[in-house]
Design an enzyme around this catalytic site. Structure first.
Site, PDB file in Angstrom:
ATOM      1  N   ARG A  35       0.814  -1.222   0.000  1.00 48.93           N
ATOM      2  CA  ARG A  35       0.000   0.000   0.000  1.00 48.93           C
ATOM      3  C   ARG A  35       0.849   1.274   0.000  1.00 48.93           C
ATOM      4  NH1 ARG A  35      -4.036  -0.060   4.069  1.00 48.93           N
ATOM      5  NH2 ARG A  35      -3.731  -2.280   4.419  1.00 48.93           N
ATOM      6  N   SER A  59       6.867 -22.529   8.549  1.00 50.97           N
ATOM      7  CA  SER A  59       7.542 -21.803   7.467  1.00 50.97           C
ATOM      8  C   SER A  59       7.989 -20.426   7.919  1.00 50.97           C
ATOM      9  CB  SER A  59       6.603 -21.673   6.265  1.00 50.97           C
ATOM     10  OG  SER A  59       5.316 -21.228   6.677  1.00 50.97           O
ATOM     11  N   LYS A  71      -2.248 -21.836  16.880  1.00 48.68           N
ATOM     12  CA  LYS A  71      -0.842 -22.070  17.248  1.00 48.68           C
ATOM     13  C   LYS A  71      -0.168 -20.761  17.621  1.00 48.68           C
ATOM     14  CE  LYS A  71       1.350 -20.375  13.473  1.00 48.68           C
ATOM     15  NZ  LYS A  71       2.543 -19.506  13.393  1.00 48.68           N
ATOM     16  N   ASP A  78       3.436 -26.689  12.506  1.00 47.16           N
ATOM     17  CA  ASP A  78       3.551 -25.239  12.640  1.00 47.16           C
ATOM     18  C   ASP A  78       3.702 -24.845  14.107  1.00 47.16           C
ATOM     19  OD1 ASP A  78       3.699 -22.672  11.711  1.00 47.16           O
ATOM     20  OD2 ASP A  78       1.615 -22.532  11.081  1.00 47.16           O
ATOM     21  N   ARG A  99       7.453 -14.200  15.833  1.00 56.89           N
ATOM     22  CA  ARG A  99       6.959 -12.959  16.448  1.00 56.89           C
ATOM     23  C   ARG A  99       6.107 -13.262  17.685  1.00 56.89           C
ATOM     24  NH1 ARG A  99       5.591 -11.433  10.935  1.00 56.89           N
ATOM     25  NH2 ARG A  99       7.062  -9.907  10.113  1.00 56.89           N
TER      26      ARG A  99
END
Length: 331
Positions: A37, A137, A190, A243, A254
């Site tokens: 954006r 990933s 998760k 995951d 994060r």
């Protein structure tokens, strides 16, 4: 269904994961329109041929065209939505009229409504097919071409196979699934469990406690997923257990690093001010609890994360509460 060599794919979101997916799609032989954006960020991507903010040192393939025009990316029959979960509604609403496939690459539940992201797409774009790409990933590893395996889910298995074929390369292995519900919930919850696991790490409660949080968090996820009609085996696969293990055991995540900082005594407000709002689990916890309440499912770990993030309690209190839960409960 097929996508010819060089066939176009749009990627919405030029953060670390969106950029990595653009590189991955180009590696699979696709032309890619990578949208952001911010025109200044797009200009920088075009000039340097590198995402210096999120993936420094990894060049963009010549097949990738950065653009600030959402219509350019939307012209592709397949769009990968790599924007944060809580902005999916806003970005999808901006798309011009089209018919194609929208692949959710964010992992979360809409906080305000408790809707899964595929339900948001169905509400706004009923003419488009919704799919989801999820699995263990980290963006940088995928962008570098290190071996990565994920799940791609759609309502119809043939659609999932088509998307896998469009994205597969020697280093990127997508597995098809027709359990879109299970893949979405596994990816969303998760992140919540990872916040809790990170908090355990940051507070120095030990490896035993972290393993317990991860295991019980997976049990919560399975309970909710099955109550909604998903398949348990999906949660045992790449988009569930796989995951979760990657995310909840590494500070590269994060969500885990957000929880770790909370465990070390930093406040939610401080972390958000420093740009850690991208920890999806912090927002998804309340949405997951809302969804669970509708279906009569208990999510004690998710509820603990929700209350800590909301400032309703502190970590010491919720740890004590979790350890004092009734002994009659199953493992």
């Amino acid at each position: 269904m097929s996508l010819q060599q060089g066939g176009k794919i749009g990627v919405l979101g030029a953060g670390s994961w969106g950029t990595a997916l653009a590189i991955t799609a180009a590696r699979a032989g696709r032309a890619v329109a990578l949208w952001d954006r911010d025109p200044q960020r797009v200009a920088a991507l075009g000039a340097t041929r590198e995402n210096q903010r999120y993936l420094p040192g990894i060049p963009l393939d010549p097949a990738i065209t950065p653009t600030a025009e959402i219509a350019e990316a939307a012209a592709a029959p397949v769009i990968l939505l790599a924007v944060p979960a809580q902005t999916v509604r806003e970005v999808v609403a901006r798309l011009p009229e089209r018919t194609g496939t929208l692949v959710l690459c964010a992992k979360g539940i809409e906080q305000r409504t408790g809707l899964r992201l595929s339900e948001v797409i169905a509400e706004l774009r009923p003419q488009d097919a919704a799919a989801a790409l999820s699995g263990p990933s980290f963006a940088r590893e995928a962008a570098l071409g290190l071996p990565t395996a994920v799940t791609v889910a759609a309502q119809e298995r043939a659609q999932a196979v088509f998307l896998c074929e469009a994205l597969a390369s020697p280093s990127f292995r997508p597995y098809p699934s027709d359990d879109l519900l299970g893949v979405e919930l596994g990816g969303a919850l998760k992140n919540v469990v990872a916040v809790a696991a990170g908090a355990v790490m940051g507070k120095g409660l030990g490896e035993n406690a972290r393993a317990a949080v991860i295991t019980r968090g997976l049990a919560e996820t399975c309970r909710l997923a099955e109550a909604l009609g998903a398949r348990r085996e999906t949660l045992m696969g790449l988009s569930g257990l796989g995951d979760l293990m990657l995310t909840a055991t590494s500070l590269t995540s994060r969500n885990t690093s957000f929880g770790h900082a909370l465990g070390q005594g930093r406040s939610v407000g401080e972390l958000m001010a420093q740009g850690q709002a991208l920890a999806e689990g912090a927002w998804t916890a309340s949405a997951a609890c809302l969804l669970a309440a509708r279906h009569g499912v208990e999510l004690p770990i998710a509820d603990a994360v929700r209350r800590v993030v909301a400032g309703e309690t502190d970590l010491d209190t919720v740890v004590g509460e979790l350890m004092a839960r009734p002994l009659a409960g199953s493992e």
